[in-house]
Design a protein around this motif. Structure first.
Motif, PDB file in Angstrom:
ATOM      1  N   UNK A   6       0.723  -1.074   0.049  1.00 10.43           N
ATOM      2  CA  UNK A   6      -0.026   0.176   0.015  1.00 10.43           C
ATOM      3  C   UNK A   6       0.669   1.253  -0.007  1.00 10.43           C
ATOM      4  N   UNK A   7       0.824   2.000  -1.007  1.00 10.96           N
ATOM      5  CA  UNK A   7       1.176   3.207  -0.849  1.00 10.96           C
ATOM      6  C   UNK A   7       0.453   4.345  -0.294  1.00 10.96           C
ATOM      7  N   UNK A   8       0.940   4.578   0.800  1.00 13.64           N
ATOM      8  CA  UNK A   8       0.192   5.636   1.891  1.00 13.64           C
ATOM      9  C   UNK A   8       1.090   6.536   2.257  1.00 13.64           C
ATOM     10  N   UNK A   9       1.313   7.729   1.343  1.00 13.29           N
ATOM     11  CA  UNK A   9       2.170   8.759   1.717  1.00 13.29           C
ATOM     12  C   UNK A   9       2.233   9.479   2.864  1.00 13.29           C
ATOM     13  N   UNK A  37      -7.224   0.519   4.634  1.00  7.87           N
ATOM     14  CA  UNK A  37      -7.277  -0.556   3.773  1.00  7.87           C
ATOM     15  C   UNK A  37      -6.221  -1.665   4.396  1.00  7.87           C
ATOM     16  N   UNK A  38      -5.105  -1.460   5.045  1.00  6.88           N
ATOM     17  CA  UNK A  38      -4.315  -2.290   5.434  1.00  6.88           C
ATOM     18  C   UNK A  38      -4.940  -3.070   6.558  1.00  6.88           C
ATOM     19  N   UNK A  39      -5.676  -2.207   7.507  1.00  9.91           N
ATOM     20  CA  UNK A  39      -6.171  -2.970   8.520  1.00  9.91           C
ATOM     21  C   UNK A  39      -7.300  -4.141   8.272  1.00  9.91           C
ATOM     22  N   UNK A  40      -7.943  -3.894   7.095  1.00 13.44           N
ATOM     23  CA  UNK A  40      -9.198  -4.707   6.768  1.00 13.44           C
ATOM     24  C   UNK A  40      -8.380  -5.917   6.148  1.00 13.44           C
ATOM     25  N   UNK A  41      -7.293  -5.566   5.297  1.00 12.72           N
ATOM     26  CA  UNK A  41      -6.553  -6.717   4.488  1.00 12.72           C
ATOM     27  C   UNK A  41      -6.052  -7.671   5.731  1.00 12.72           C
ATOM     28  N   UNK A  42      -5.464  -7.128   6.789  1.00  7.75           N
ATOM     29  CA  UNK A  42      -5.056  -8.100   7.905  1.00  7.75           C
ATOM     30  C   UNK A  42      -6.169  -8.868   8.168  1.00  7.75           C
ATOM     31  N   UNK A  43      -7.227  -8.432   8.581  1.00  6.89           N
ATOM     32  CA  UNK A  43      -8.378  -8.996   8.952  1.00  6.89           C
ATOM     33  C   UNK A  43      -8.677 -10.362   8.216  1.00  6.89           C
ATOM     34  N   UNK A  51       4.207   1.580   2.491  1.00 14.12           N
ATOM     35  CA  UNK A  51       5.285   2.640   1.949  1.00 14.12           C
ATOM     36  C   UNK A  51       4.616   4.200   2.444  1.00 14.12           C
ATOM     37  N   UNK A  52       5.363   4.755   3.275  1.00 19.13           N
ATOM     38  CA  UNK A  52       5.031   5.842   3.884  1.00 19.13           C
ATOM     39  C   UNK A  52       6.086   6.821   4.053  1.00 19.13           C
ATOM     40  N   UNK A  53       5.744   8.226   4.084  1.00 23.49           N
ATOM     41  CA  UNK A  53       6.597   9.174   4.957  1.00 23.49           C
ATOM     42  C   UNK A  53       6.473   9.419   6.216  1.00 23.49           C
ATOM     43  N   UNK A  54       7.091   9.054   7.331  1.00 20.46           N
ATOM     44  CA  UNK A  54       6.838   9.234   8.767  1.00 20.46           C
ATOM     45  C   UNK A  54       7.595  10.506   9.103  1.00 20.46           C
ATOM     46  N   UNK A  55       6.555  11.281   9.663  1.00 21.25           N
ATOM     47  CA  UNK A  55       7.207  12.742   9.881  1.00 21.25           C
ATOM     48  C   UNK A  55       7.226  13.402  11.586  1.00 21.25           C
ATOM     49  N   UNK A 124       5.828  -7.634  -4.453  1.00 20.54           N
ATOM     50  CA  UNK A 124       4.394  -8.368  -4.049  1.00 20.54           C
ATOM     51  C   UNK A 124       3.532  -8.432  -5.105  1.00 20.54           C
ATOM     52  N   UNK A 125       3.526  -7.960  -6.280  1.00 19.80           N
ATOM     53  CA  UNK A 125       2.861  -7.824  -7.444  1.00 19.80           C
ATOM     54  C   UNK A 125       1.361  -7.286  -7.445  1.00 19.80           C
ATOM     55  N   UNK A 126       0.970  -6.879  -6.351  1.00 17.28           N
ATOM     56  CA  UNK A 126      -0.356  -6.225  -6.307  1.00 17.28           C
ATOM     57  C   UNK A 126      -0.206  -5.067  -5.334  1.00 17.28           C
ATOM     58  N   UNK A 127      -0.412  -3.793  -5.864  1.00 23.61           N
ATOM     59  CA  UNK A 127      -0.341  -2.382  -5.035  1.00 23.61           C
ATOM     60  C   UNK A 127      -1.654  -1.636  -5.113  1.00 23.61           C
ATOM     61  N   UNK A 128      -1.736  -1.147  -3.876  1.00 20.25           N
ATOM     62  CA  UNK A 128      -2.938   0.094  -3.635  1.00 20.25           C
ATOM     63  C   UNK A 128      -2.380   1.324  -3.664  1.00 20.25           C
ATOM     64  N   UNK A 129      -2.764   2.349  -4.449  1.00 16.62           N
ATOM     65  CA  UNK A 129      -2.264   3.464  -4.160  1.00 16.62           C
ATOM     66  C   UNK A 129      -3.449   4.241  -3.637  1.00 16.62           C
ATOM     67  N   UNK A 130      -3.106   4.849  -2.512  1.00 21.23           N
ATOM     68  CA  UNK A 130      -4.124   5.594  -1.472  1.00 21.23           C
ATOM     69  C   UNK A 130      -3.852   6.928  -1.612  1.00 21.23           C
ATOM     70  N   UNK A 131      -4.622   7.886  -1.165  1.00 21.21           N
ATOM     71  CA  UNK A 131      -4.282   9.284  -0.895  1.00 21.21           C
ATOM     72  C   UNK A 131      -4.051   9.814   0.364  1.00 21.21           C
ATOM     73  N   UNK A 132      -3.184  11.160   0.288  1.00 24.18           N
ATOM     74  CA  UNK A 132      -3.010  11.731   1.648  1.00 24.18           C
ATOM     75  C   UNK A 132      -4.077  12.218   2.028  1.00 24.18           C
ATOM     76  N   UNK A 133      -3.982  12.865   3.311  1.00 31.21           N
ATOM     77  CA  UNK A 133      -4.893  13.733   3.848  1.00 31.21           C
ATOM     78  C   UNK A 133      -5.318  15.008   3.017  1.00 31.21           C
ATOM     79  N   UNK A 134      -4.287  15.829   3.013  1.00 30.84           N
ATOM     80  CA  UNK A 134      -4.227  17.069   2.308  1.00 30.84           C
ATOM     81  C   UNK A 134      -3.901  17.042   0.985  1.00 30.84           C
ATOM     82  N   UNK A 135      -4.402  17.948   0.152  1.00 27.90           N
ATOM     83  CA  UNK A 135      -4.303  18.125  -1.350  1.00 27.90           C
ATOM     84  C   UNK A 135      -2.798  18.496  -1.521  1.00 27.90           C
TER      85      UNK A 135
END
Length: 350
Positions: A6-9, A37-43, A51-55, A124-135
Motif C-alpha cells: 500500500x502506497x500511503x504517503x 485498507x491495511x487494517x481490513x486486509x489483515x483481518x 510505504x509511507x513518509x513518517x514525519x 508483492x505484485x499487487x499495489x494499492x495507491x491511496x491518497x494523502x489527507x491534504x491536497x
C-alpha cells in the motif's frame, strides 16, 4: 514478501476522546485511507506492507502503532509536522479539536518514497495507491508515474482516488479504480446521480485507462464495469454506526481476493461484504472475517445492459453466489428482463 503493498504517503495519528461511565477515554490510533485498507486486509488474512513518509514525533509514534497491528512499514523518516488530529466524541458526534494535514513531502523524500514503493510493489505484485489527507502533500502526477511504472514491471495496481489524483492514475493505467458517485459529482464527471449518468462516466474512465471501474452509491447498489460489461452488486443493509472507512474496506476486500487469485469481477462480492460490515462499527477498517464470509453469501449480482452499446444484452437478475459469478460472462447464460441501471435493488453502504 507481503501479499499486498500500500502506497500511503502520509498516514495520520488520530487522538479521539470517548465518553465512558467511569470518565473520558482517550484512544490513540494510526489512521488515514491506507491504514484503514491495511487494517481490513489483515483481518482477511493478507500480509501488508505500507510505504509511507513518517514525519517528526507523530511519525515515530505511527511506526510503533502500525507495527503493533502487524503491518510491515517501509518508512521514509524526516523531521517536521506530520498529519494528525484530535476529535471529541463524548457528545455522540465528532467535534474537531485540532487537525493538521502535515507538511508537503519534499523532492528528496518523495524520490526515496517512490523508490521503495517500486521495489516493494514489484515484489508483492499487487499495489494499492491511496491518497494523502491534504491536497498539497505531494504532486498528483506521482500517481501517474507510479501506476505506469508498477504495471510496466508486472504489478497490478488498484486505486481509490478522486480529483487530480484519479485523473493522473488513470492516465498511467490501472487495473482497478474504485470511486464514489459523490466524488464523480464533485469532479464534474456527472451532474446527477442517475444510473445512466454514472454508467456513462464509468465508460469514459474505462476507455481512459481503468481496466475495471467500481462506483459506490451510498445506500444504492454499487456498479462495476470491466471488459465484459456492467454489473450491479447489492450487499445486505445493516444498521449504520459509522459510514467512514466503508469504501476503504470495500477496496481492501477486492484486493484481498485478487491477491488470492480472483479477478476483480469475482472479488467485488468480498469487497461489498467487507464494506457492509464496516458500517456497523466505530473501528475503521475492522470486522470479523467469518462474518464477512457469511455476508458475502448474501451479496447479489446482476448483469446490466449497456444501453449505449449496439450489442447490449438484457440484464441478468437474481442472486448469484461468488462461485457462480464467472457464469455471468458465458454467452449462453440465462437472461431475464430487468430494470437496468436505475433498478430499485438495495445495496450496502459502501
Amino acid at each position: 514478501m507481503s501479499d499486498v503493498t500500500i502506497f500511503a504517503p502520509s498516514p495520520t495519528l488520530t487522538v479521539t476522546v470517548e465518553d465512558h461511565p467511569s470518565g473520558s477515554e482517550i484512544h490513540v490510533h494510526a489512521g488515514g485511507q491506507g491504514v484503514w485498507q491495511a487494517r481490513m486486509l489483515l483481518r482477511l488474512g493478507v500480509d501488508v506492507t505500507m510505504c509511507s513518509v513518517l514525519t517528526g514525533e507523530t511519525g515515530r509514534v505511527l511506526r510503533h502503532l502500525l507495527e503493533d497491528e502487524g503491518i510491515s512499514v517501509v518508512g521514509v523518516e524526516r523531521e517536521g509536522r506530520g498529519s494528525a488530529y484530535v476529535h471529541d466524541r463524548r457528545e455522540g458526534h465528532r467535534a474537531e479539536i485540532a487537525e493538521d494535514d502535515g507538511e508537503p513531502i519534499g523532492r528528496h523524500d518523495l524520490d526515496e518514497l517512490y523508490g521503495v514503493t517500486l521495489k516493494t510493489g514489484l515484489r508483492s505484485g499487487l499495489v494499492i495507491l491511496s491518497g494523502p489527507v491534504g491536497e498539497e502533500v505531494l504532486p498528483a502526477d506521482t500517481y501517474r508515474r507510479l501506476a505506469s511504472d508498477l504495471r510496466e514491471g508486472g504489478a497490478r495496481v488498484i486505486v481509490d482516488l478522486a480529483g487530480e489524483r484519479l485523473d493522473a492514475a488513470v492516465e498511467g493505467g490501472v487495473d482497478v479504480l474504485k470511486v464514489s458517485h459523490e466524488e464523480l459529482k464533485d469532479d464534474g464527471r456527472i451532474d446527477e446521480a442517475s444510473g445512466r449518468s454514472i454508467m456513462r462516466a464509468m465508460r469514459e474512465l474505462h476507455h481512459a485507462g481503468a481496466g475495471t471501474v467500481i462506483v459506490t452509491r451510498a445506500s444504492e447498489p454499487l456498479l462495476l464495469l470491466d471488459a465484459e460489461g456492467f454489473l450491479e452488486v447489492s450487499a445486505p443493509q445493516l444498521e449504520v454506526k459509522d459510514t467512514r472507512g466503508a469504501g476503504d474496506s470495500l477496496t481492501a476486500g477486492v484486493a484481498a481476493d485478487m491477491a488470492d487469485g480472483a479477478t476483480a469481477r469475482e472479488a467485488v462480492t468480498l469487497g461489498a461484504a467487507a464494506g457492509a460490515l464496516n458500517v456497523t462499527r466505530h473501528g475503521l477498517g475492522t470486522g470479523d472475517p467469518d462474518t464477512i464470509d457469511r455476508l458475502r453469501e448474501r451479496v447479489t449480482v446482476r448483469e446490466l445492459a449497456d444501453e449505449l452499446s449496439a450489442d447490449a444484452e438484457q440484464p441478468v437478475t437474481g442472486r448469484v453466489s461468488p462461485d457462480g459469478l464467472a457464469a455471468l460472462a458465458e454467452p449462453d447464460a440465462a437472461t431475464d428482463a430487468g430494470d437496468g441501471a436505475d433498478g430499485d435493488a438495495e445495496g450496502g453502504r459502501t
